[in-house]
Design an enzyme around this catalytic site. Structure first.
Site, PDB file in Angstrom:
ATOM      1  CB  SER A  70     -57.434 -26.648-107.278  1.00 64.67           C
ATOM      2  OG  SER A  70     -56.758 -25.549-106.732  1.00 64.67           O
TER       3      SER A  70
HETATM    4  N1  SAM Z   1     -56.704 -24.998-102.015  1.00 71.60           N
HETATM    5  C1  SAM Z   1     -57.936 -24.369-102.412  1.00 71.60           C
HETATM    6  C2  SAM Z   1     -59.101 -25.293-102.404  1.00 71.60           C
HETATM    7  O1  SAM Z   1     -58.929 -26.496-102.139  1.00 71.60           O
HETATM    8  O2  SAM Z   1     -60.210 -24.814-102.633  1.00 71.60           O
HETATM    9  C3  SAM Z   1     -57.830 -23.698-103.755  1.00 71.60           C
HETATM   10  C4  SAM Z   1     -57.422 -22.371-103.598  1.00 71.60           C
HETATM   11  S1  SAM Z   1     -57.459 -21.184-104.863  1.00 71.60           S
HETATM   12  C5  SAM Z   1     -56.887 -21.965-106.317  1.00 71.60           C
HETATM   13  C6  SAM Z   1     -56.049 -20.224-104.268  1.00 71.60           C
HETATM   14  C7  SAM Z   1     -56.296 -19.559-102.942  1.00 71.60           C
HETATM   15  O3  SAM Z   1     -55.084 -18.912-102.536  1.00 71.60           O
HETATM   16  C8  SAM Z   1     -57.356 -18.465-102.991  1.00 71.60           C
HETATM   17  O4  SAM Z   1     -58.353 -18.729-102.046  1.00 71.60           O
HETATM   18  C9  SAM Z   1     -56.586 -17.194-102.662  1.00 71.60           C
HETATM   19  O5  SAM Z   1     -57.341 -16.247-101.950  1.00 71.60           O
HETATM   20  C10 SAM Z   1     -55.429 -17.752-101.844  1.00 71.60           C
HETATM   21  N2  SAM Z   1     -54.233 -16.896-101.769  1.00 71.60           N
HETATM   22  C11 SAM Z   1     -53.628 -16.171-102.736  1.00 71.60           C
HETATM   23  N3  SAM Z   1     -52.537 -15.554-102.261  1.00 71.60           N
HETATM   24  C12 SAM Z   1     -52.438 -15.913-100.943  1.00 71.60           C
HETATM   25  C13 SAM Z   1     -51.509 -15.611 -99.907  1.00 71.60           C
HETATM   26  N4  SAM Z   1     -50.440 -14.827-100.096  1.00 71.60           N
HETATM   27  N5  SAM Z   1     -51.713 -16.161 -98.693  1.00 71.60           N
HETATM   28  C14 SAM Z   1     -52.778 -16.973 -98.452  1.00 71.60           C
HETATM   29  N6  SAM Z   1     -53.696 -17.280 -99.395  1.00 71.60           N
HETATM   30  C15 SAM Z   1     -53.521 -16.774-100.629  1.00 71.60           C
END
Ligand code: SAM
Length: 231
Positions: A70
């Site tokens: 993000s």
């Molecule tokens: N917090 C992260 C960072 O600091 O890098 C940013 C994450 S990215 C914007 C969103 C993440 O949510 C992705 O890695 C994606 O694979 C994960 N994601 C999406 N749906 C999910 C779910 N139901 N459970 C767990 N992770 C999920």
């Protein structure tokens, strides 16, 4: 904390982090504890080495598998809304690169984090360990929460959700006494066109005892639940 990798404290990156903090402040982030946490976390280690020179721009960057780390503003914004106190139990849904989890650790939180992509989780897990960040992680669907460690003082969802997952509401801490507030869920709500940053605070013990506040618009990658995966 374990010894950081060699270039963690590289002077050049430290200067870039100071500049990033100035940018975040100018964009309206006021929580000094959050800004200090951002100043301490070596974001350049959480991105692909080819993108390191861009690590301290206020931008989301690709981390593989169509996912992103993000934007620093977004991380600081969500973290400010969580109002983390030392020793709070915080659940993160969407570990991604591990950067947000590291920021939460810098605030003294006990951090639990779930990621649906096993490969991403493997990478972030190794880096968090190497940097000495104590994060308990799990591979799976974070929209179900992590009941074994509930209740949480805060839950932060770092992917856009079409609606609020019920299990996350139920895993928020109840208020410790009358008129006090309980756990907080910070979650971007909306479809692929954009989401509204939303904070839900538990206000009592009943099924409807939650207060809702809405903030700015953002654009996140989608929260994908197990049911979506089955489609
Ligand atoms: N917090 C992260 C960072 O600091 O890098 C940013 C994450 S990215 C914007 C969103 C993440 O949510 C992705 O890695 C994606 O694979 C994960 N994601 C999406 N749906 C999910 C779910 N139901 N459970 C767990 N992770 C999920």
């Amino acid at each position: 904390m374990a010894s950081p990798p060699n270039d963690t404290n590289d002077r050049r990156y430290r200067r870039h982090r100071d500049q990033l903090v100035d940018t975040l402040r100018s964009r309206g982030i006021r929580d000094e504890r959050v800004l200090t946490a951002v100043r301490r976390v070596p974001r350049h280690l959480f991105v692909d080495p080819a993108l390191r020179d861009r690590a301290y721009e206020d931008e989301a960057l690709p981390i593989g598998l169509n996912q992103t780390i993000s934007q620093p503003f977004t991380v600081a914004y969500q973290t400010s809304l969580l109002e983390v106190e030392p020793d709070d139990r915080i659940l993160e849904v969407g570990t991604g690169s591990g950067y947000q989890a590291a920021v939460l650790c810098e605030l003294g939180a006990r951090v639990f984090s779930i990621e649906r992509h096993e490969d991403l989780l493997g990478r972030s897990r190794s880096l968090l360990d190497e940097l000495g960040y104590d994060v308990r992680t799990r591979h799976g669907d974070g929209s179900k929460g992590w009941p074994a460690f509930a209740p949480y003082d805060g839950i932060v969802v770092t992917a856009g959700a079409p609606e609020i997952p019920g299990p996350l509401l139920r895993q928020l801490r109840e208020p410790p006494r009358a008129k006090a507030s309980g756990g907080r869920l910070v979650i971007p709500i909306g479809g692929s066109g954009g989401q509204t940053m939303t904070r839900i605070t538990r206000t009592g013990t009943g099924p409807h005892d939650y207060a809702r506040e809405e903030f700015h618009s953002f654009r996140f990658v989608p929260l994908v639940s197990e049911e979506d995966d089955a489609d």
